[in-house]
Scaffold this motif. Structure first.
Motif, short mmCIF file in Angstrom:
data_model
loop_
_atom_site.label_atom_id
_atom_site.label_comp_id
_atom_site.label_asym_id
_atom_site.label_seq_id
_atom_site.Cartn_x
_atom_site.Cartn_y
_atom_site.Cartn_z
N SER A 34 0.70 -1.15 -0.11
CA SER A 34 -0.05 -0.05 -0.14
C SER A 34 0.88 1.22 0.10
O SER A 34 2.07 1.54 0.25
CB SER A 34 -0.92 0.16 1.21
N THR A 35 0.08 2.38 -0.43
CA THR A 35 1.05 3.66 -0.46
C THR A 35 1.48 4.08 0.92
O THR A 35 2.72 4.76 0.88
CB THR A 35 0.32 4.75 -1.21
N ASN A 36 1.03 3.60 1.77
CA ASN A 36 1.51 4.19 3.27
C ASN A 36 2.80 3.33 3.81
O ASN A 36 3.34 3.47 4.73
CB ASN A 36 0.53 4.04 4.38
N ARG A 71 15.15 1.79 -0.26
CA ARG A 71 14.24 2.77 -0.46
C ARG A 71 12.90 2.24 -1.46
O ARG A 71 13.23 2.02 -2.61
CB ARG A 71 14.59 4.00 -1.08
N LEU A 72 11.91 1.89 -0.87
CA LEU A 72 10.63 1.30 -1.62
C LEU A 72 9.71 2.35 -1.69
O LEU A 72 9.27 3.11 -0.77
CB LEU A 72 10.17 0.20 -0.57
N THR A 73 9.34 2.71 -2.87
CA THR A 73 7.99 3.59 -3.33
C THR A 73 7.01 2.76 -3.96
O THR A 73 7.17 1.63 -4.87
CB THR A 73 8.48 4.68 -4.74
N VAL A 74 5.63 2.80 -3.26
CA VAL A 74 4.45 2.04 -3.70
C VAL A 74 3.63 3.11 -4.49
O VAL A 74 3.29 4.08 -3.71
CB VAL A 74 3.87 1.37 -2.61
N VAL A 75 3.30 2.92 -5.70
CA VAL A 75 2.57 3.92 -6.62
C VAL A 75 1.23 3.03 -6.88
O VAL A 75 0.94 2.06 -6.83
CB VAL A 75 3.18 4.29 -7.94
#
Lengths: 114, 112
Positions: free
Chosen positions: B82-84, B108-112
């Motif tokens: 999830s984005t959070n 560094r994880l980015t969830v879009v």
């Protein structure tokens, strides 16, 4: 509850000036105490640690810290800051147990002015 | 030198994907940890493991699971990203008796 507080979120010092970063902890017993440094985009590197004995401990890169039981503090100091010291600094405490679990403070970002 | 290696420095995943973050240490440490780092919050413990196949929840385990099938490897799993969960994830390892923890370089994880 066990906790670590670093009161200063951001500190700016001039190169060559002295530095003190504050750390206060709340813990039921005598903890292990650590200071870590994190350069941008990197993991954490141990600067120094206190387990027992002499309350003034020396670390790498010219840093030292003093454990003051009466004040529940473990402040980090350096007599003369270098530009390469700009980084984020974390204080941590851990129990005398096998788990190795550490509780970290919120971190202090150090900026060094030329 | 102790080495803790995280498989990825940067990851971009879509919401709902299952995400695996891998961590390997070469010092025969019993303890391994996954922390999450967010600005102003410091490092928060997600899970830790004190032996193969043993795990304990940390302070913020919701939405995560872990796997430790071999002593040197500790995986963090986001079952449905999830984005959070966009954050920096740090793996660490140590011997028992609370000696210092050694950290990987972070993912560094980015969830879009």
């Amino acid at each position: 509850a066990q906790s670590v507080t670093q009161p200063d979120i951001h500190i700016t010092v001039s190169e060559g000036a002295s530095l003190e970063l504050r750390c206060n902890y709340s813990y039921g017993a005598t903890p292990y105490l650590f200071w870590y440094v994190q350069s941008p985009g990197q993991g954490l590197q141990l600067l120094l640690k206190y387990f027992s004995g002499d309350t003034l401990v020396q670390g790498i890169k010219g840093f030292e810290a003093e454990f003051k039981r009466s004040q529940s503090s473990f402040n980090l100091r350096k007599p003369s800051v270098h530009w390469s010291d700009a980084a984020e600094y974390f204080c941590a405490v851990g129990p005398h147990s096998n788990t190795g679990k550490l509780i970290f403070g919120q971190g202090t970002t150090l900026q060094v002015k030329p | 030198d102790v080495k803790v290696t995280q498989s990825s420095r940067y990851l971009v995943k879509r919401t709902g994907e299952k995400v695996f973050l891998e961590c390997v240490q070469d010092m025969d440490h019993e303890n391994m940890f996954w922390y999450r780092q967010d600005p102003g919050l410091g490092l928060r413990l997600i899970y830790f493991s004190y032996d193969v196949k043993m795990k304990e929840k940390g302070d913020i385990p919701e939405g995560y699971s872990v796997s430790r099938e071999k002593k040197e490897r500790f995986s963090l799993i986001l079952e449905s990203a999830s984005t959070n969960q966009t954050s920096m994830y740090l793996c660490a390892s140590s011997f028992p008796r609370n000696t210092e923890a050694f950290f990987g370089q972070g993912t560094r994880l980015t969830v879009v």
